[in-house]
Design a protein around this motif. Structure first.
Motif, short mmCIF file in Angstrom:
data_model
loop_
_atom_site.label_atom_id
_atom_site.label_comp_id
_atom_site.label_asym_id
_atom_site.label_seq_id
_atom_site.Cartn_x
_atom_site.Cartn_y
_atom_site.Cartn_z
N SER A 15 27.06 -2.30 26.55
CA SER A 15 26.08 -1.53 27.71
C SER A 15 25.78 -2.39 28.98
CB SER A 15 25.14 -1.02 26.68
OG SER A 15 24.28 -0.33 27.52
N LEU A 16 25.38 -3.69 28.51
CA LEU A 16 24.79 -4.47 29.56
C LEU A 16 25.92 -4.70 30.55
CD1 LEU A 16 22.70 -6.39 30.77
CD2 LEU A 16 23.51 -8.13 29.24
N ALA A 17 27.04 -4.99 30.11
CA ALA A 17 28.18 -5.17 31.15
C ALA A 17 28.83 -4.13 31.72
CB ALA A 17 29.51 -5.59 30.26
N THR A 18 28.53 -2.87 31.30
CA THR A 18 28.61 -1.53 32.03
C THR A 18 27.75 -1.28 33.14
OG1 THR A 18 29.76 -0.48 29.80
CG2 THR A 18 28.81 0.98 31.75
N ALA A 19 26.50 -1.65 32.91
CA ALA A 19 25.45 -1.49 33.69
C ALA A 19 25.56 -2.39 35.12
CB ALA A 19 24.08 -1.83 33.38
N ILE A 20 25.89 -3.60 34.83
CA ILE A 20 26.18 -4.39 35.74
C ILE A 20 27.43 -4.18 36.67
CG2 ILE A 20 27.06 -6.90 36.19
CD1 ILE A 20 25.36 -7.75 33.82
N ILE A 35 22.66 2.31 46.31
CA ILE A 35 23.09 2.92 44.93
C ILE A 35 22.59 4.48 44.93
CG2 ILE A 35 22.81 2.72 42.50
CD1 ILE A 35 22.32 -0.35 42.96
N ALA A 36 23.66 5.19 44.53
CA ALA A 36 23.32 6.78 44.63
C ALA A 36 22.28 6.81 43.20
CB ALA A 36 24.56 7.58 44.35
N SER A 37 21.39 8.15 43.25
CA SER A 37 20.52 8.20 42.32
C SER A 37 21.20 8.35 41.16
CB SER A 37 19.65 9.49 42.73
OG SER A 37 20.57 10.65 42.76
N GLY A 38 22.56 9.20 41.06
CA GLY A 38 23.11 9.33 39.66
C GLY A 38 23.52 7.98 39.04
N ASN A 39 23.90 7.44 39.95
CA ASN A 39 24.42 5.80 39.39
C ASN A 39 23.32 5.00 38.76
OD1 ASN A 39 26.96 6.53 40.01
ND2 ASN A 39 27.12 5.52 41.81
N ALA A 44 19.98 2.50 34.71
CA ALA A 44 18.71 2.59 33.90
C ALA A 44 18.84 2.66 32.61
CB ALA A 44 17.56 3.29 34.61
N GLN A 45 19.72 3.86 32.11
CA GLN A 45 19.97 4.16 30.84
C GLN A 45 20.75 3.02 30.01
OE1 GLN A 45 18.87 6.91 29.36
NE2 GLN A 45 17.53 7.51 30.87
N PHE A 46 21.60 2.52 30.60
CA PHE A 46 22.25 1.45 29.90
C PHE A 46 21.52 0.33 29.61
CE2 PHE A 46 26.36 3.47 31.59
CZ PHE A 46 26.98 3.70 30.26
N LEU A 47 20.59 -0.09 30.50
CA LEU A 47 19.57 -1.31 30.36
C LEU A 47 18.56 -1.07 29.49
CD1 LEU A 47 19.43 -2.37 34.15
CD2 LEU A 47 20.83 -3.29 32.28
N THR A 48 18.24 0.23 29.35
CA THR A 48 17.26 0.60 28.43
C THR A 48 17.86 0.69 26.83
OG1 THR A 48 16.08 2.10 29.98
CG2 THR A 48 15.55 2.59 27.70
N THR A 50 20.28 -1.22 26.08
CA THR A 50 20.44 -2.66 25.59
C THR A 50 18.98 -3.46 25.31
OG1 THR A 50 22.18 -2.80 27.19
CG2 THR A 50 21.23 -4.78 26.58
N ALA A 51 18.04 -3.15 26.10
CA ALA A 51 16.99 -3.51 25.78
C ALA A 51 16.27 -2.98 24.33
CB ALA A 51 15.86 -3.39 26.88
N THR A 52 16.56 -1.87 24.10
CA THR A 52 16.02 -1.47 22.72
C THR A 52 16.79 -1.94 21.53
OG1 THR A 52 15.66 0.73 23.74
CG2 THR A 52 15.78 0.83 21.43
N ILE A 53 17.99 -2.16 21.69
CA ILE A 53 18.78 -2.78 20.60
C ILE A 53 18.33 -4.37 20.36
CG2 ILE A 53 21.18 -3.63 19.84
CD1 ILE A 53 22.16 -1.10 20.98
N PHE A 54 18.09 -5.11 21.48
CA PHE A 54 17.79 -6.55 21.58
C PHE A 54 16.35 -6.67 21.43
CE2 PHE A 54 21.56 -7.75 24.54
CZ PHE A 54 22.12 -8.10 23.22
N GLY A 55 15.41 -5.50 21.07
CA GLY A 55 14.27 -5.79 20.44
C GLY A 55 13.23 -6.08 21.62
N VAL A 56 13.37 -5.78 22.62
CA VAL A 56 12.44 -5.92 23.53
C VAL A 56 11.04 -5.13 23.44
CG1 VAL A 56 11.94 -5.77 26.33
CG2 VAL A 56 14.13 -6.73 25.39
N ASP A 57 11.19 -3.91 23.09
CA ASP A 57 10.00 -3.01 22.86
C ASP A 57 9.05 -3.52 21.86
OD1 ASP A 57 11.28 -0.50 20.71
OD2 ASP A 57 11.66 -2.65 20.63
N TYR A 58 9.52 -4.32 20.64
CA TYR A 58 8.63 -5.18 20.21
C TYR A 58 8.06 -6.06 20.48
CZ TYR A 58 11.88 -2.45 16.51
OH TYR A 58 12.59 -1.94 15.74
#
Length: 70
Positions: A15-20, A35-39, A44-48, A50-58
């Motif tokens: 997901s991180l690689a796809t976002a980059i 960057i177009a708004s859709g892109n 933003a969705q891919f980065l969110t 990624t952050a959720t899986i890596f536990g940033v929200d905790y």
């Protein structure tokens, strides 16, 4: 006890690689280098994800809770 989650970690890295890649491709394709708004929403969705899986929200939750106790 440490739990190994290789599938989740692989999804987060993909997901991180796809976002980059999507962000750099979006910047290089149009003539105005915007960057177009859709892109941007997709990045933003891919980065969110990624952050959720890596536990940033905790970590943010712990910092917020510590700040409220003071």
């Amino acid at each position: 006890m440490k739990i190994s989650r290789p599938i989740e970690k692989a999804c987060a890295v993909a997901s991180l690689a796809t976002a980059i890649v999507l962000a750099f491709l979006s910047l290089s394709l149009p003539p105005h280098h915007e960057i177009a708004s859709g892109n941007l929403m997709a990045v933003a969705q891919f980065l969110t994800f990624t952050a959720t899986i890596f536990g940033v929200d905790y970590h943010f939750g712990a910092l917020t809770q510590k700040h409220e106790e003071d």
